[in-house]
Design a protein around this motif. Structure first.
Motif, PDB file in Angstrom:
ATOM      1  N   ARG A   1     -23.719  48.998  58.050  1.00 49.61           N
ATOM      2  CA  ARG A   1     -24.367  49.685  56.926  1.00 49.61           C
ATOM      3  C   ARG A   1     -24.403  51.195  57.183  1.00 49.61           C
ATOM      4  O   ARG A   1     -24.111  51.992  56.294  1.00 49.61           O
ATOM      5  CB  ARG A   1     -25.782  49.114  56.761  1.00 49.61           C
ATOM      6  CG  ARG A   1     -26.602  49.787  55.691  1.00 49.61           C
ATOM      7  CD  ARG A   1     -27.981  49.131  55.563  1.00 49.61           C
ATOM      8  NE  ARG A   1     -28.771  49.813  54.555  1.00 49.61           N
ATOM      9  CZ  ARG A   1     -29.486  50.911  54.801  1.00 49.61           C
ATOM     10  NH1 ARG A   1     -29.524  51.427  56.015  1.00 49.61           N
ATOM     11  NH2 ARG A   1     -30.166  51.483  53.829  1.00 49.61           N
ATOM     12  N   ALA A  48     -35.812  52.165  49.516  1.00 47.99           N
ATOM     13  CA  ALA A  48     -34.576  51.982  48.733  1.00 47.99           C
ATOM     14  C   ALA A  48     -34.046  53.323  48.209  1.00 47.99           C
ATOM     15  O   ALA A  48     -34.766  54.311  48.123  1.00 47.99           O
ATOM     16  CB  ALA A  48     -34.746  50.982  47.597  1.00 47.99           C
ATOM     17  N   GLY A  49     -32.741  53.293  47.904  1.00 47.12           N
ATOM     18  CA  GLY A  49     -32.088  54.497  47.407  1.00 47.12           C
ATOM     19  C   GLY A  49     -31.935  55.568  48.472  1.00 47.12           C
ATOM     20  O   GLY A  49     -31.897  56.763  48.157  1.00 47.12           O
ATOM     21  N   THR A  50     -31.792  55.158  49.730  1.00 47.11           N
ATOM     22  CA  THR A  50     -31.690  56.186  50.775  1.00 47.11           C
ATOM     23  C   THR A  50     -30.323  56.864  50.753  1.00 47.11           C
ATOM     24  O   THR A  50     -30.222  58.047  51.044  1.00 47.11           O
ATOM     25  CB  THR A  50     -31.974  55.601  52.174  1.00 47.11           C
ATOM     26  OG1 THR A  50     -30.985  54.632  52.495  1.00 47.11           O
ATOM     27  CG2 THR A  50     -33.355  54.980  52.253  1.00 47.11           C
ATOM     28  N   ARG A  51     -29.266  56.104  50.400  1.00 45.73           N
ATOM     29  CA  ARG A  51     -27.944  56.754  50.388  1.00 45.73           C
ATOM     30  C   ARG A  51     -27.846  57.727  49.213  1.00 45.73           C
ATOM     31  O   ARG A  51     -27.249  58.795  49.332  1.00 45.73           O
ATOM     32  CB  ARG A  51     -26.818  55.713  50.363  1.00 45.73           C
ATOM     33  CG  ARG A  51     -26.603  55.007  49.055  1.00 45.73           C
ATOM     34  CD  ARG A  51     -25.720  53.795  49.196  1.00 45.73           C
ATOM     35  NE  ARG A  51     -26.393  52.723  49.938  1.00 45.73           N
ATOM     36  CZ  ARG A  51     -25.772  51.673  50.459  1.00 45.73           C
ATOM     37  NH1 ARG A  51     -24.484  51.540  50.327  1.00 45.73           N
ATOM     38  NH2 ARG A  51     -26.458  50.756  51.093  1.00 45.73           N
TER      39      ARG A  51
END
Ligand code: UDP
Length: 243
Positions: free
Chosen positions: A87, A124-127
């Motif tokens: 990941r 969430a939404g770290t990328r």
């Protein structure tokens, strides 16, 4: 019954998003990005050399590293595991590709920019927060080079930003938080520039499949969110239009 958002947002509403510029002292660019409860620190460091495969070609390079910190999630994760996981590799390559897409490498000259995206808190939404925040840090780093007289003009050709969209109970929702991310039947990450051209789409059906029509719906919603994120970047950077 349709999906009720845990934080009460509308289906097309971003989480509160903020960029704290110059967050640390020693990097040319350093921005702490908040997307709701997700927090990512992006720094940009500059070296006056390029990887061997580019030596002598008169162009620059940009590369990215991404890491979640062990305490970024409710269950502590091991540093070595976080470093080596697939990941991590996937996300850091996505960040690199996204930021390279807006840079004129000839205009950058023979130097390497390294983006370090470190997730302090993962909801969430770290990328996507990494990409959106890294653009702000990149802009500051380039401004530093111009101020020092090392560059005459900015090699940045576009803004870039990213957001997630998920399908929950058949409906599309913008900018998922963790309880939504784990419940989503479809999870997409969309990267666009300020011409609203698509740089990358990652889309996964966690359950079953999704249709071309649903993909259009997802991309339309992502575009709405990205337009808002591009505007927030401009406000943080205090400019009207880049370059
Ligand atoms: N997550 C986690 N542990 C992991 C991977 C992910 O707790 O090893 C959580 C974290 O909150 C992360 C979210 O799941 O932000 C979604 O992860 P995903 O791989 O979809 O990436 P992201 O949405 O952060 O870009």
């Amino acid at each position: 019954m349709s999906w009720q958002r845990p934080d009460g947002r509308q289906s097309d509403q971003l989480r509160p998003t903020r960029f704290d510029r110059r967050f640390t002292k020693f990097s040319a660019g350093s921005v702490l990005t908040h997307c709701g409860d997700t927090q990512v620190l992006c720094t940009v460091s500059i070296k006056p050399k390029v990887p061997r495969f580019l030596e002598g070609k008169g162009q620059g390079w940009l590369t990215a590293e991404y890491r979640m910190l062990p305490g970024a999630t409710p269950d502590r994760q091991d540093r070595e595991f976080l470093k080596l996981s697939g990941r991590t590799q996937e996300i850091q390559r996505l960040i690199g590709r996204s930021l390279r897409s807006v840079l004129d490498m000839q205009a950058l000259g023979e130097r390497t920019l390294t983006i370090d995206a470190d997730v302090l808190q993962a909801d969430a939404g770290t990328r996507t927060a990494s990409i959106t925040g890294a653009f702000v840090a990149l802009h500051d780093a380039i401004a530093t080079l111009i101020q020092c007289g090392e560059l005459d003009q900015s090699p940045i050709r576009h803004q870039v930003a990213a957001v997630s969209v998920g399908l929950l109970e058949g409906e599309a929702f913008l900018d998922l938080n963790y309880p939504e991310d784990v419940s989503a039947d479809v999870d997409c990450n969309v990267v666009m520039n300020d011409a609203l051209e698509i740089i990358e789409i990652q889309g996964t059906a966690e359950q079953g499949s999704f249709t071309r029509q649903q993909l259009d719906q997802i991309v339309n919603l992502a575009e709405k969110g990205i337009k808002e994120l591009l505007q927030l970047q401009r406000e943080a950077l205090e400019f009207n239009k880049i370059c």
